[in-house]
Design a protein around this motif. Structure first.
Motif, short mmCIF file in Angstrom:
data_model
loop_
_atom_site.label_atom_id
_atom_site.label_comp_id
_atom_site.label_asym_id
_atom_site.label_seq_id
_atom_site.Cartn_x
_atom_site.Cartn_y
_atom_site.Cartn_z
N MET A 1 20.78 111.92 -60.07
CA MET A 1 20.71 110.46 -59.57
C MET A 1 21.78 110.71 -58.20
SD MET A 1 21.32 108.09 -62.98
CE MET A 1 21.90 106.69 -62.12
N MET A 2 22.78 111.49 -58.30
CA MET A 2 23.74 111.84 -57.28
C MET A 2 23.25 112.16 -56.11
SD MET A 2 27.38 112.56 -58.81
CE MET A 2 26.97 113.83 -59.64
N LEU A 3 21.96 112.80 -55.93
CA LEU A 3 21.37 113.72 -54.82
C LEU A 3 21.30 112.74 -53.65
CD1 LEU A 3 19.11 116.28 -56.49
CD2 LEU A 3 21.19 116.77 -55.32
N ASP A 4 20.69 111.60 -53.79
CA ASP A 4 20.28 110.72 -52.83
C ASP A 4 21.29 109.49 -52.59
OD1 ASP A 4 16.66 110.93 -53.66
OD2 ASP A 4 18.06 111.64 -52.10
N LEU A 5 22.43 109.68 -53.28
CA LEU A 5 23.20 108.28 -52.92
C LEU A 5 24.25 108.54 -51.80
CD1 LEU A 5 25.00 107.53 -56.59
CD2 LEU A 5 23.20 106.26 -55.23
N ARG A 6 24.30 107.76 -51.06
CA ARG A 6 25.04 107.54 -49.88
C ARG A 6 26.25 106.51 -49.97
NH1 ARG A 6 21.95 111.02 -48.66
NH2 ARG A 6 20.34 110.78 -47.33
N ASP A 7 26.31 105.71 -50.99
CA ASP A 7 27.23 105.01 -51.41
C ASP A 7 28.61 105.72 -51.80
OD1 ASP A 7 27.91 101.69 -52.97
OD2 ASP A 7 29.37 103.26 -52.49
N PRO A 8 29.76 105.91 -51.29
CA PRO A 8 30.69 106.80 -51.72
C PRO A 8 31.32 106.23 -52.95
CG PRO A 8 31.48 105.66 -49.52
CD PRO A 8 30.19 105.16 -50.02
N GLY A 9 31.41 104.93 -53.18
CA GLY A 9 32.15 104.15 -54.26
C GLY A 9 31.06 104.66 -55.65
N LEU A 10 29.80 104.53 -55.58
CA LEU A 10 29.14 104.53 -56.37
C LEU A 10 28.94 106.18 -56.91
CD1 LEU A 10 27.11 103.22 -58.55
CD2 LEU A 10 25.29 103.21 -56.86
N LEU A 11 29.02 107.06 -55.77
CA LEU A 11 28.91 108.46 -56.02
C LEU A 11 29.94 108.77 -56.76
CD1 LEU A 11 26.91 110.61 -54.70
CD2 LEU A 11 28.48 111.19 -52.89
N PHE A 12 31.11 108.37 -56.29
CA PHE A 12 32.41 108.59 -57.07
C PHE A 12 32.32 108.17 -58.64
CE2 PHE A 12 36.91 109.71 -57.31
CZ PHE A 12 37.47 108.52 -58.25
N THR A 13 31.75 107.28 -59.03
CA THR A 13 31.73 106.59 -60.23
C THR A 13 31.01 107.49 -61.00
OG1 THR A 13 31.93 104.17 -59.42
CG2 THR A 13 30.75 104.77 -61.58
N LEU A 14 29.62 107.80 -60.43
CA LEU A 14 28.66 108.98 -61.11
C LEU A 14 29.03 110.17 -61.25
CD1 LEU A 14 25.14 107.92 -59.64
CD2 LEU A 14 26.11 107.05 -61.68
N ARG A 15 30.17 110.46 -60.30
CA ARG A 15 30.80 111.78 -60.42
C ARG A 15 31.72 111.90 -61.50
NH1 ARG A 15 30.64 116.51 -57.17
NH2 ARG A 15 32.44 117.66 -57.01
N ILE A 16 32.42 110.70 -61.80
CA ILE A 16 33.47 110.64 -62.91
C ILE A 16 32.50 110.74 -64.22
CG2 ILE A 16 34.63 109.04 -64.06
CD1 ILE A 16 35.95 108.01 -61.60
N GLY A 17 31.45 110.21 -64.04
CA GLY A 17 30.53 110.04 -65.45
C GLY A 17 30.15 111.22 -65.52
#
Lengths: 104, 246
Positions: free
Chosen positions: B192-208
């Motif tokens: 899911m993270m591959l295509d994300l641009r939103d840094p907030g959402l990317l950060f959240t998924l990275r934590i997950g």
């Protein structure tokens, strides 16, 4: 796959002793087995002894049997005479795999 | 946060390698399929697949050609390892049933088809889409493993209550299920993270994803290398069950 001899004979004996319908008894015993994580297939004599001592009395009481402990005690005397041939116990076989993974 | 995430990924890699090697060593003297397939799966997926995948994710946005090359290199051990899991699940949980063969075949065919389409894709985008479909298809084996592990744990937990099963083994099965769910979660979040641009959402998924990797590491550690204090939790109930005449 067929149910084990222990299960079949136990249900018949309980139905005869308690004067209950065999189909109803099979249901009660199945519920007791499920409570202990067991199944009619692969049920062994030692497993059935535990069910008779600790699980089935409550099930029989809910069916209206007045002295379920006496029924279970009498049944246990018959169960230990059965030649134990439980067949496949898939749960025990799978658990044996994880037993082999045990730390040394 | 990056250091914690990186540490989690490295530990997941090391734990997979150590556990896999241990299971293969067990298989060397038991000659049993479950430990061999699961062990090989861990060695291939974690040992040879994780490092290039982690590197690929790091350089995906800046060096697309290198990232793709790393994914091609990682795809074979990862997909082969994940497919080996599906065979292991069949042989452990449903060895006498025939329907799992169809599930294994479907997973293998789906993965091979997606991988073939990835390698034959005309551009980066095509490769990336089909590569991740191949990985997600193969990850179905992990999902199946987790479902079967939780079902088995429920049966063993009930049996252990009456002294009819080993509570420590039941716990090991539970931990295995937890580790499998964590592995699936980590894989899906990475996709899911591959295509994300939103840094907030990317950060959240990275934590997950990091939490999933740490969870997987912890579960595997407790399953395979439990400290004595942890093992003592199961010794006392076992003695009580034995004393109650079960």
């Amino acid at each position: 796959m067929a149910d084990s001899v222990v299960f079949t004979r136990s249900c018949e004996t309980v139905a005869r002793m308690a004067g209950l319908d065999l189909v109803a008894v099979r249901g009660v015993v199945r519920i007791a087995l499920r409570e202990a994580g067991l199944q009619p297939r692969g049920l062994s004599v030692p497993q059935m002894q535990v069910i008779l001592r600790r699980v089935l009395p409550a099930g029989l009481r809910s069916c209206g049997v007045t002295d379920p402990e006496a029924v279970c005690t009498a049944l246990e005397r018959e169960v230990v005479q059965i030649e134990d041939d439980p067949g496949e116990d898939a749960v025990a076989d799978a658990a044996a795999v994880f037993e082999r993974f045990a730390p040394r | 946060m990056d250091a914690i995430a990186f540490a989690g990924a490295v530990l997941a890699w090391l734990m997979g390698l150590v556990v896999g090697a241990r299971l293969v060593r067990i298989a060397a003297y038991t000659y049993q399929t479950p430990e061999l397939t699961i062990g090989l799966s861990y060695v291939l997926t974690a040992g040879f697949g994780f490092p290039p995948m982690i590197l690929s994710a790091e350089v995906w946005r800046t060096q697309r050609d290198l990232a793709e090359l790393l994914q091609v290199f990682a795809s074979f051990p990862i997909c082969t390892g994940l497919l080996a899991i599906s065979i292991g699940v069949w042989r452990i949980f449903r060895p006498t049933r025939r329907w799992p063969l169809w599930v294994v075949t479907a997973i293998w065919c789906g993965t091979a088809l997606c991988l073939g389409l990835a390698l034959g894709a005309a551009d980066h985008e095509g490769f990336r889409i089909w590569f991740w479909r191949a990985v997600n298809f193969a990850t179905l084996g992990w999902l199946w493993m987790s479902v079967e592990a939780f079902l088995l744990f429920d049966r063993l937990r009930r049996r252990a209550r009456y002294g009819l099963a080993n509570a420590e083994v039941a716990n090991r099965v539970l931990l295995w299920g937890v580790a499998s769910v964590a592995a699936v979660t980590s894989s899906l979040l990475g996709w899911m993270m591959l295509d994300l641009r939103d840094p907030g959402l990317l950060f959240t998924l990275r934590i997950g994803q990091s939490a999933a990797q740490w969870g997987c590491v912890l579960a595997m550690w407790l399953a395979f290398f439990p400290p004595k204090a942890y093992r003592r939790r199961f010794a006392a109930p076992a003695q009580a069950a034995a004393a109650s005449g079960a």
